[in-house]
Enzyme design. Structure first.
Site, PDB file in Angstrom:
ATOM      1  N   ASN A  89     -10.557 -33.373  19.764  1.00  0.00           N
ATOM      2  CA  ASN A  89     -11.767 -32.672  19.325  1.00  0.00           C
ATOM      3  C   ASN A  89     -11.895 -31.262  19.881  1.00  0.00           C
ATOM      4  O   ASN A  89     -12.992 -30.715  19.959  1.00  0.00           O
ATOM      5  CB  ASN A  89     -13.000 -33.502  19.689  1.00  0.00           C
ATOM      6  CG  ASN A  89     -12.904 -34.923  19.197  1.00  0.00           C
ATOM      7  OD1 ASN A  89     -12.974 -35.852  19.975  1.00  0.00           O
ATOM      8  ND2 ASN A  89     -12.698 -35.114  17.897  1.00  0.00           N
ATOM      9  N   GLU A  91     -10.099 -27.313  19.571  1.00  0.00           N
ATOM     10  CA  GLU A  91      -9.158 -26.433  18.887  1.00  0.00           C
ATOM     11  C   GLU A  91      -8.169 -25.845  19.884  1.00  0.00           C
ATOM     12  O   GLU A  91      -8.381 -25.886  21.096  1.00  0.00           O
ATOM     13  CB  GLU A  91      -9.917 -25.315  18.170  1.00  0.00           C
ATOM     14  CG  GLU A  91     -10.755 -25.826  17.015  1.00  0.00           C
ATOM     15  CD  GLU A  91     -11.481 -24.720  16.281  1.00  0.00           C
ATOM     16  OE1 GLU A  91     -11.479 -23.560  16.746  1.00  0.00           O
ATOM     17  OE2 GLU A  91     -12.064 -25.024  15.231  1.00  0.00           O
ATOM     18  N   VAL A  96     -14.740 -26.367  21.343  1.00  0.00           N
ATOM     19  CA  VAL A  96     -15.108 -27.774  21.255  1.00  0.00           C
ATOM     20  C   VAL A  96     -15.690 -28.066  19.874  1.00  0.00           C
ATOM     21  O   VAL A  96     -16.576 -27.355  19.398  1.00  0.00           O
ATOM     22  CB  VAL A  96     -16.142 -28.122  22.348  1.00  0.00           C
ATOM     23  CG1 VAL A  96     -16.594 -29.558  22.230  1.00  0.00           C
ATOM     24  CG2 VAL A  96     -15.567 -27.838  23.725  1.00  0.00           C
ATOM     25  N   CYS A  97     -15.206 -29.137  19.244  1.00  0.00           N
ATOM     26  CA  CYS A  97     -15.692 -29.560  17.931  1.00  0.00           C
ATOM     27  C   CYS A  97     -16.169 -31.003  18.035  1.00  0.00           C
ATOM     28  O   CYS A  97     -15.407 -31.939  17.807  1.00  0.00           O
ATOM     29  CB  CYS A  97     -14.582 -29.439  16.899  1.00  0.00           C
ATOM     30  SG  CYS A  97     -13.976 -27.762  16.690  1.00  0.00           S
ATOM     31  N   ILE A  98     -17.429 -31.157  18.424  1.00  0.00           N
ATOM     32  CA  ILE A  98     -18.016 -32.488  18.539  1.00  0.00           C
ATOM     33  C   ILE A  98     -19.256 -32.537  17.645  1.00  0.00           C
ATOM     34  O   ILE A  98     -19.843 -31.498  17.335  1.00  0.00           O
ATOM     35  CB  ILE A  98     -18.353 -32.842  20.009  1.00  0.00           C
ATOM     36  CG1 ILE A  98     -19.269 -31.795  20.649  1.00  0.00           C
ATOM     37  CG2 ILE A  98     -17.074 -33.016  20.820  1.00  0.00           C
ATOM     38  CD1 ILE A  98     -19.692 -32.104  22.079  1.00  0.00           C
TER      39      ILE A  98
END
Length: 165
Positions: A89, A91, A96-98
């Site tokens: 999650n 990149e 952060v990609c949550i």
């Protein structure tokens, strides 16, 4: 002062007060998870040193950078690790990609504390249904001990926060 100018001034003041309160209280409300919060050299950005309190990352410290631009809290902040890590999650450059940070899921009532708690959960239990890094998701699903070993090593490369002058 016209109505639009007054509204803009009011919004900037609300933003400033909220950010200052969240940043000031974070090390107290989240101790020992949050060790320090410092103003970053870039305006509206803060470096936050955290320590995981949950196995298998227990005791591992790392630094995130939170960009709390003037749109915060009405738009989600950009949160990234200060070092590249291998995680489903996150990149390649550390962003952060949550779910809590997704524009469609974001609520203005969310705070830095909510974001950090969600990040801590996702570090240990990644969302492999919508991975950003397929390599990391595959490693997590096939060999969790190796995944956590690599994650610990990359988190240990975090730098100490740089205070603004």
């Amino acid at each position: 002062m016209d109505g639009a100018t007054a509204a803009l001034a009011y919004a900037k003041n609300v933003h400033k007060q909220r950010v200052e309160k969240e940043v000031r209280t974070l090390p107290n409300t989240m101790y020992p998870i949050v060790e320090s919060v410092d103003k970053h050299l870039i305006e509206h950005s803060y470096t936050i040193k955290c320590r995981s309190m949950t196995a298998p990352l227990e005791g591992v410290a790392f630094v995130i950078i939170a960009d709390l631009s003037v749109d915060y809290p009405f738009k989600p902040p950009k949160v990234k690790f200060d070092t590249k890590i291998l995680h489903p999650n996150v990149e390649k450059e550390g962003e952060v990609c949550i779910p809590i940070l997704a524009y469609d899921n974001w609520k203005a009532t969310c705070t830095l504390e909510n974001i950090i708690m969600s990040l801590m959960v996702h570090l240990i239990e990644p969302d492999t249904n919508r991975p950003i890094s397929l390599e990391a998701a595959e490693l997590y699903m096939k060999n969790r001990p190796a995944f956590f070993t690599q994650l610990k090593e990359s988190l240990k490369e975090s730098k100490e926060p740089t205070k603004a002058k």
